[in-house]
Write a protein that holds these residues in place. Structure first.
Motif, PDB file in Angstrom:
ATOM      1  N   ASP A   1       0.838  -1.216   0.000  1.00 55.74           N
ATOM      2  CA  ASP A   1       0.000   0.000   0.000  1.00 55.74           C
ATOM      3  C   ASP A   1       0.863   1.252   0.000  1.00 55.74           C
TER       4      ASP A   1
ATOM      5  N   SER B   1       0.962   4.193  -2.654  1.00 59.38           N
ATOM      6  CA  SER B   1       0.226   5.350  -2.128  1.00 59.38           C
ATOM      7  C   SER B   1       0.455   6.550  -3.035  1.00 59.38           C
TER       8      SER B   1
ATOM      9  N   SER C   1      -3.264   8.351   1.966  1.00 58.97           N
ATOM     10  CA  SER C   1      -2.977   6.930   1.778  1.00 58.97           C
ATOM     11  C   SER C   1      -1.567   6.611   2.272  1.00 58.97           C
TER      12      SER C   1
ATOM     13  N   HIS D   1      -1.759   6.389   6.147  1.00 57.23           N
ATOM     14  CA  HIS D   1      -2.489   5.191   6.560  1.00 57.23           C
ATOM     15  C   HIS D   1      -1.604   3.942   6.408  1.00 57.23           C
ATOM     16  N   ALA D   2      -0.931   3.852   5.244  1.00 54.43           N
ATOM     17  CA  ALA D   2      -0.085   2.679   5.001  1.00 54.43           C
ATOM     18  C   ALA D   2       1.073   2.641   5.990  1.00 54.43           C
TER      19      ALA D   2
ATOM     20  N   ASN E   1     -11.827   2.643   1.918  1.00 55.14           N
ATOM     21  CA  ASN E   1     -11.891   2.639   0.465  1.00 55.14           C
ATOM     22  C   ASN E   1     -11.538   3.997  -0.112  1.00 55.14           C
TER      23      ASN E   1
ATOM     24  N   LYS F   1      -7.818   4.449   0.106  1.00 52.24           N
ATOM     25  CA  LYS F   1      -7.034   3.639  -0.806  1.00 52.24           C
ATOM     26  C   LYS F   1      -7.371   3.911  -2.276  1.00 52.24           C
ATOM     27  N   ASN F   2      -8.643   4.022  -2.574  1.00 50.47           N
ATOM     28  CA  ASN F   2      -9.038   4.103  -3.983  1.00 50.47           C
ATOM     29  C   ASN F   2      -9.547   5.463  -4.407  1.00 50.47           C
TER      30      ASN F   2
ATOM     31  N   SER G   1      -8.896  -0.916   5.233  1.00 52.48           N
ATOM     32  CA  SER G   1      -8.895  -0.484   3.832  1.00 52.48           C
ATOM     33  C   SER G   1      -8.663  -1.659   2.883  1.00 52.48           C
ATOM     34  N   ASN G   2      -8.563  -2.849   3.443  1.00 50.36           N
ATOM     35  CA  ASN G   2      -8.213  -4.008   2.637  1.00 50.36           C
ATOM     36  C   ASN G   2      -9.402  -4.977   2.595  1.00 50.36           C
TER      37      ASN G   2
END
Ligand code: GDP
Length: 460
Positions: free
Chosen positions: A138, A142, A147, A150-151, A218, A221-222, A394-395
């Protein structure tokens, strides 16, 4: 688990930096023989005799011919990324040189690494749990501040520690149940079931919160799907261009997620906003947006996390706007009403015309109040949720496993309500711990691992 990996004893090599010309390129070697292998190509020093965590400058040579002047970094296992002996060779960043180094290292006894194999070894050697290993991918992918944060938080064990708390609660439940089972022969009235209840309720609440955080996960991440909808000439392209000029995002797609639709991507306050079907917005196709009822608009809206309904304040009246609002409310669409071309009107007129309707007034052409649209987009999506320190899922793999954990917890709660026996509760709690173990990788299988790590890049 380790026994199944036939190639576990191999020493692996890969390019760790991107393909193509660069100032420097890094070749990474990991495995039992990593230091010996590189030592054969590095006559300047006896690398095997050098200390861990040291750097060495010298010529890399193959068959007595110098390849390049390089810096060799030594990490002796287990104090390395993979937990094995690791050597990183930083050379000049010519693809030819890097290719040659890799070929010579394979000739000296290493083999090419598979995607993610370095991180897979780190996981198998206990350097990372599975959630941390996934966070490594991630972090590499990123593309916004949010992101990245978070990762990184998850690589450092943020999510793992939440799961550990959950696991500890379940283990304490399990211990109390086992106690009950031990004494059951003696007909001892079991310890306070209210204590058990409270443990399970806590765990259920915690799991529920994690599951609810997935929507936000989500977004992190996306990104957020946004559709700008409105009649022709409302100013959609103008607004889009203004947003893009200021906020165009650099995006690296995660392998396998490349989208078919054309989209523009914005980075606002560290969050990725994906504008759906921008090609459609740019063409002045009247059928697309003649009215809010047009099918394609609706299709776009249903895909979107947020819809911007943009209208020309001079061209639309309150009744028409109310129809739009009604339609969007009916379909539970998350929307912002944005009134454009306020330069051709006045505050007073607008206040009367759209009284009691929550409209953001802008002039896309004059870039007036576009910042407010951006801020509202961010607020709509996050709703202040990111301010909290709470953990976010997030996964999708974690989400699915957590759903099963949650279902098991609900089953336990129901079982306790009807006073089922301790041995049945004990079975349920084991099921729950099993699903939790799947997330962190305590319980896993080789296929699943291969799948997870195959999504990494080579060299990581
Ligand atoms: P679309 O069909 O919704 O994409 O609309 P466009 O972005 O192509 O804009 C239609 C027309 O409105 C163009 O001539 C723009 O220059 C003009 N326009 C856009 N925003 C504004 C604004 O804020 N004020 C004024 N006066 N004209 C604008």
């Amino acid at each position: 688990m380790l026994g199944k990996l036939a190639d576990w004893n191999d020493t692996i090599v890969a390019l760790a930096t991107p393909q193509g010309i660069g100032a420097i390129g890094v070749v990474r070697v990991s495995g039992k023989s990593a230091i010996e292998i590189v030592d054969r190509l590095f006559p300047a020093k006896d690398l095997c005799a050098c200390k861990s965590h040291t750097l060495h400058v010298g010529l890399l040579e193959a068959d007595g011919v110098a390849i390049d002047q390089v810096v060799v970094s030594l990490f002796k296992g287990p104090a390395s990324y993979t937990g094995e002996n690791v050597v990183e060779i930083s050379s000049h960043g010519s693809p030819y040189i890097l290719e040659k180094i890799i070929t010579d290292i394979t000739a000296a006894g290493a083999r090419l690494a598979k995607p993610g194999e370095f991180t897979q070894r780190a996981f198998l050697n206990g350097k990372l749990d599975l959630t941390q290993a996934e966070a490594v991918a991630d972090l590499i992918y990123s593309n916004t501040e949010i992101s990245r944060k978070h990762a990184l938080q998850n690589i450092r064990g943020g999510f793992s520690s939440v799961l550990k708390t959950l696991r500890d609660q379940l283990l304490s439940f399990s211990a109390l149940i086992e106690l009950e089972l031990d004494f059951s022969q003696e007909d001892v009235e079991f310890a306070d079931r209210s204590q058990l209840n409270s443990i399970i309720n806590n765990a259920e609440k915690m799991t529920d919160e994690l599951l609810s955080s997935f929507a936000l996960g989500n977004v992190i991440k996306n990104g957020v799907q946004v559709a700008i909808i409105g009649k022709p000439n409302a100013g959609k392209s103008t607004l889009l261009n203004t947003l893009l000029n200021e906020n165009r995002a650099i995006v690296s797609e995660i392998a396998g997620t490349t989208r078919d639709t054309i989209e523009e991507v914005l980075n606002i306050d560290g969050i990725l906003f994906r504008l759906i079907d921008t090609a459609g917005i740019r063409q002045h196709t009247t059928d697309l947006i003649e009215s809010i009822g047009v099918e394609r608009s609706l299709e776009k809206m249903s895909q979107a996390d947020v819809v911007i309904y943009l209208f020309d304040v001079n061209e639309i009246n309150k009744e028409e706007l109310q129809v739009v609002i009604h339609e969007m409310n009916e379909k539970a669409i998350h929307y912002l009403l944005v009134g454009n071309k306020i330069d051709l009107s006045s505050d007073k007129v607008l206040a009367e015309k759209f009284a009691n309707i929550n409209v953001l007034y802008i002039s896309a052409g004059n870039k007036k109040n576009v910042d407010i649209v951006k801020q509202r987009l961010v607020d709509e999506v996050l709703g202040g949720k990111l301010q909290t320190e709470s953990s976010v899922v997030s996964n999708a793999r974690h989400y699915e496993a957590l759903r099963l954990v949650h279902q098991s917890l609900i089953d336990i709660q129901k079982g306790m309500e009807i006073n089922i026996s301790g041995d049945l509760l004990s079975l349920d709690i084991r099921r729950c711990l099993h699903y939790l173990g799947e997330i962190t990788g305590e319980i896993t299988n080789e296929d699943q691992l291969d799948y997870i790590f195959s999504k990494f890049c080579i060299g990581k």
